[in-house]
Design a protein around this motif. Structure first.
Motif, PDB file in Angstrom:
ATOM      1  N   SER A   1      50.292  22.201  42.888  1.00 24.58           N
ATOM      2  CA  SER A   1      50.921  20.897  43.062  1.00 24.58           C
ATOM      3  C   SER A   1      49.931  19.809  42.659  1.00 24.58           C
ATOM      4  O   SER A   1      48.880  20.101  42.095  1.00 24.58           O
ATOM      5  N   SER A   2      50.234  18.555  42.954  1.00 23.19           N
ATOM      6  CA  SER A   2      49.364  17.456  42.551  1.00 23.19           C
ATOM      7  C   SER A   2      49.595  16.258  43.458  1.00 23.19           C
ATOM      8  O   SER A   2      50.577  16.192  44.201  1.00 23.19           O
ATOM      9  N   LEU A   3      48.667  15.316  43.383  1.00 21.76           N
ATOM     10  CA  LEU A   3      48.770  14.053  44.105  1.00 21.76           C
ATOM     11  C   LEU A   3      49.126  12.949  43.117  1.00 21.76           C
ATOM     12  O   LEU A   3      48.463  12.789  42.092  1.00 21.76           O
ATOM     13  N   LEU A   4      50.157  12.185  43.454  1.00 17.99           N
ATOM     14  CA  LEU A   4      50.599  11.110  42.566  1.00 17.99           C
ATOM     15  C   LEU A   4      49.788   9.845  42.753  1.00 17.99           C
ATOM     16  O   LEU A   4      49.381   9.207  41.778  1.00 17.99           O
TER      17      LEU A   4
ATOM     18  N   ALA B   1      52.087  20.038  49.640  1.00 24.04           N
ATOM     19  CA  ALA B   1      52.662  20.795  48.529  1.00 24.04           C
ATOM     20  C   ALA B   1      54.000  21.412  48.930  1.00 24.04           C
ATOM     21  O   ALA B   1      54.979  21.377  48.160  1.00 24.04           O
ATOM     22  N   ASP B   2      54.079  21.956  50.137  1.00 21.20           N
ATOM     23  CA  ASP B   2      55.313  22.598  50.575  1.00 21.20           C
ATOM     24  C   ASP B   2      56.402  21.579  50.899  1.00 21.20           C
ATOM     25  O   ASP B   2      57.597  21.867  50.731  1.00 21.20           O
ATOM     26  N   ILE B   3      56.011  20.398  51.338  1.00 20.87           N
ATOM     27  CA  ILE B   3      56.993  19.331  51.562  1.00 20.87           C
ATOM     28  C   ILE B   3      57.674  18.957  50.247  1.00 20.87           C
ATOM     29  O   ILE B   3      58.891  18.764  50.193  1.00 20.87           O
ATOM     30  N   VAL B   4      56.888  18.865  49.177  1.00 20.41           N
ATOM     31  CA  VAL B   4      57.483  18.576  47.869  1.00 20.41           C
ATOM     32  C   VAL B   4      58.379  19.735  47.427  1.00 20.41           C
ATOM     33  O   VAL B   4      59.511  19.526  46.964  1.00 20.41           O
ATOM     34  N   ARG B   5      57.905  20.965  47.590  1.00 18.19           N
ATOM     35  CA  ARG B   5      58.717  22.120  47.195  1.00 18.19           C
ATOM     36  C   ARG B   5      60.014  22.199  47.999  1.00 18.19           C
ATOM     37  O   ARG B   5      61.034  22.670  47.499  1.00 18.19           O
TER      38      ARG B   5
ATOM     39  N   ASP C   1      60.812   9.419  48.128  1.00 13.25           N
ATOM     40  CA  ASP C   1      60.236   9.610  46.802  1.00 13.25           C
ATOM     41  C   ASP C   1      58.749   9.937  46.873  1.00 13.25           C
ATOM     42  O   ASP C   1      58.250  10.752  46.092  1.00 13.25           O
ATOM     43  N   VAL C   2      58.040   9.304  47.810  1.00  9.68           N
ATOM     44  CA  VAL C   2      56.598   9.541  47.960  1.00  9.68           C
ATOM     45  C   VAL C   2      56.288   9.734  49.437  1.00  9.68           C
ATOM     46  O   VAL C   2      56.709   8.931  50.280  1.00  9.68           O
ATOM     47  N   PHE C   3      55.543  10.794  49.745  1.00  7.51           N
ATOM     48  CA  PHE C   3      55.092  11.024  51.114  1.00  7.51           C
ATOM     49  C   PHE C   3      53.574  11.092  51.115  1.00  7.51           C
ATOM     50  O   PHE C   3      52.973  11.907  50.414  1.00  7.51           O
ATOM     51  N   TYR C   4      52.952  10.214  51.921  1.00  8.55           N
ATOM     52  CA  TYR C   4      51.497  10.111  52.007  1.00  8.55           C
ATOM     53  C   TYR C   4      50.958  10.775  53.267  1.00  8.55           C
ATOM     54  O   TYR C   4      51.547  10.643  54.349  1.00  8.55           O
TER      55      TYR C   4
ATOM     56  N   TYR D   1      57.139  13.358  45.493  1.00  9.76           N
ATOM     57  CA  TYR D   1      55.713  13.334  45.151  1.00  9.76           C
ATOM     58  C   TYR D   1      54.887  13.321  46.429  1.00  9.76           C
ATOM     59  O   TYR D   1      55.300  12.758  47.451  1.00  9.76           O
ATOM     60  N   ALA D   2      53.690  13.891  46.346  1.00  9.82           N
ATOM     61  CA  ALA D   2      52.709  13.844  47.431  1.00  9.82           C
ATOM     62  C   ALA D   2      51.644  12.802  47.110  1.00  9.82           C
ATOM     63  O   ALA D   2      51.340  12.541  45.936  1.00  9.82           O
ATOM     64  N   ALA D   3      51.072  12.216  48.168  1.00  9.03           N
ATOM     65  CA  ALA D   3      50.085  11.153  47.979  1.00  9.03           C
ATOM     66  C   ALA D   3      49.158  11.112  49.190  1.00  9.03           C
ATOM     67  O   ALA D   3      49.425  11.731  50.221  1.00  9.03           O
ATOM     68  N   ILE D   4      48.073  10.356  49.054  1.00  6.68           N
ATOM     69  CA  ILE D   4      47.106  10.195  50.139  1.00  6.68           C
ATOM     70  C   ILE D   4      46.746   8.721  50.282  1.00  6.68           C
ATOM     71  O   ILE D   4      46.940   7.923  49.353  1.00  6.68           O
ATOM     72  N   SER D   5      46.195   8.381  51.452  1.00 12.00           N
ATOM     73  CA  SER D   5      45.788   7.007  51.728  1.00 12.00           C
ATOM     74  C   SER D   5      44.491   7.032  52.530  1.00 12.00           C
ATOM     75  O   SER D   5      44.293   7.914  53.374  1.00 12.00           O
TER      76      SER D   5
END
Length: 339
Positions: free
Chosen positions: A191-194, A158-162, A137-140, A168-172
């Motif tokens: 795309s966007s960051l959740l 962005a391409d991983i989500v597509r 569901d979420v990849f950081y 969703y894409a995310a960062i840490s």
């Protein structure tokens, strides 16, 4: 093994079924999420893991947080979680938010670390195989990589989500400035960051110096890790370092980290918590959740009893201004000199 798990029918009326919006998105996460960093590797018995995971869902905890190198050894937490999914949790897959990450070292050589497109795609594909999933569901991206152009890392997310590998894409672990740049870059790619996942606790308030504001402006949610400061904000170290505790064997907390000053702060906070009829850990969790920009706090658990005690924080009397002021006064020495 015991019979196959049947989820509690009242799990969405349970103590942990408190859900908060992830920024401006339509996704809601439980206020407390279960992290599989410390207690879900090969050294923890399968049935112990199973008891914690199934009890979490029965209590309304629907978000499970992993990373490629959680273990030990690396990959073990995802591998074990995949076994739990296959045995017990897969019928509830669409009730769950499953998160994983890549960005720290995972395998030898130049392609097993960082933020390159090759590493991120390869790592996520490995994670999906370990868990037996076709998507998370979420990849950081787990941490910034100064050796890789930000455009490449955000383009990969962005391409991983597509591609359908993640919803969703995310960062840490990105700074406020890096977060702003990452959000602008991925937005330029359509795309966007959740979410942003930083460290946050009473003993580490750096997110209050710009990151919370940045996340709020960008419409992202914040999921915080180490809200109990690796156990410093529990009753475990109030009287020294007990034998067998995390500080005796973990790279994330060493006995030298448990200073007299931090113990004194923890004891004063414990007194506040006791006066309120709660544990220090419950007070610490309630405190990080006081800001609505914090979507969820990740807790670990080595037992069902510990999980249940943490979740009880959600039923506590709200922190009023007088209590918050008292906590700030206790924390003042720890905050002195911080940016």
């Amino acid at each position: 093994m015991t019979d196959r798990y049947t989820a509690a029918g009242d799990r969405y009326e349970a103590a942990g079924a408190v859900y908060r919006k992830a920024g401006s998105s339509g996704l809601r996460l439980p206020a407390l999420s279960l992290g599989l960093w410390q207690n879900f590797g090969a050294t923890t018995p399968f049935e112990t893991q199973r008891a914690i995971l199934t009890r979490a869902l029965d209590l309304g905890i629907t978000h499970f947080d992993l990373a490629n190198n959680y273990g030990p050894p690396y990959g073990a937490a995802e591998d074990g979680f995949g076994r739990h999914l296959e045995r017990d949790l897969m019928p509830h897959r669409d009730e769950l938010v499953i998160s994983t990450k890549a960005g720290y070292d995972m395998w030898p050589g130049p392609y097993g670390d960082g933020g390159s497109r090759k590493y991120l795609f390869a790592s996520l594909d490995q994670s999906l195989r370990r868990m037996g999933l076709d998507h998370v569901d979420v990849f950081y991206h787990h941490r910034p990589d100064p050796q890789t152009p930000l455009e490449e890392t955000m383009g990969a997310l962005a391409d991983i989500v597509r591609s359908g590998r993640a919803r969703y894409a995310a960062i840490s672990n990105y700074s406020p400035e890096q977060t702003e740049a990452a959000a602008a870059t991925i937005a330029g790619l359509g795309s966007s960051l959740l979410l942003h996942q930083p460290r946050y606790s009473m003993l580490d308030r750096r997110v209050e110096h710009g990151l919370l504001d940045a996340v709020g402006r960008l419409g992202m949610g914040m999921v915080v890790f180490s809200p109990l400061a690796q156990g410093l904000l529990t009753d475990r170290y109030l009287d020294g370092v007990p034998s067998g505790s995390r500080a005796t064997h973990s790279r994330s907390l060493r006995s030298g980290d448990i200073t007299d000053a931090k113990v004194a702060i923890a004891r004063d906070l414990d007194a506040i918590a006791r006066r309120r009829g709660q544990t220090l850990a419950q007070l610490a969790l309630q405190w990080v959740l006081r800001d609505e920009r914090v979507t969820s706090a990740i807790v670990g658990a080595s037992s069902v009893a510990q999980l249940e005690s943490n979740i009880a924080a959600l039923d506590a009397t709200p922190l009023d201004d007088a209590v918050l002021d008292e906590i700030d006064a206790v924390l003042a020495p720890a905050d002195a000199g911080r940016p």
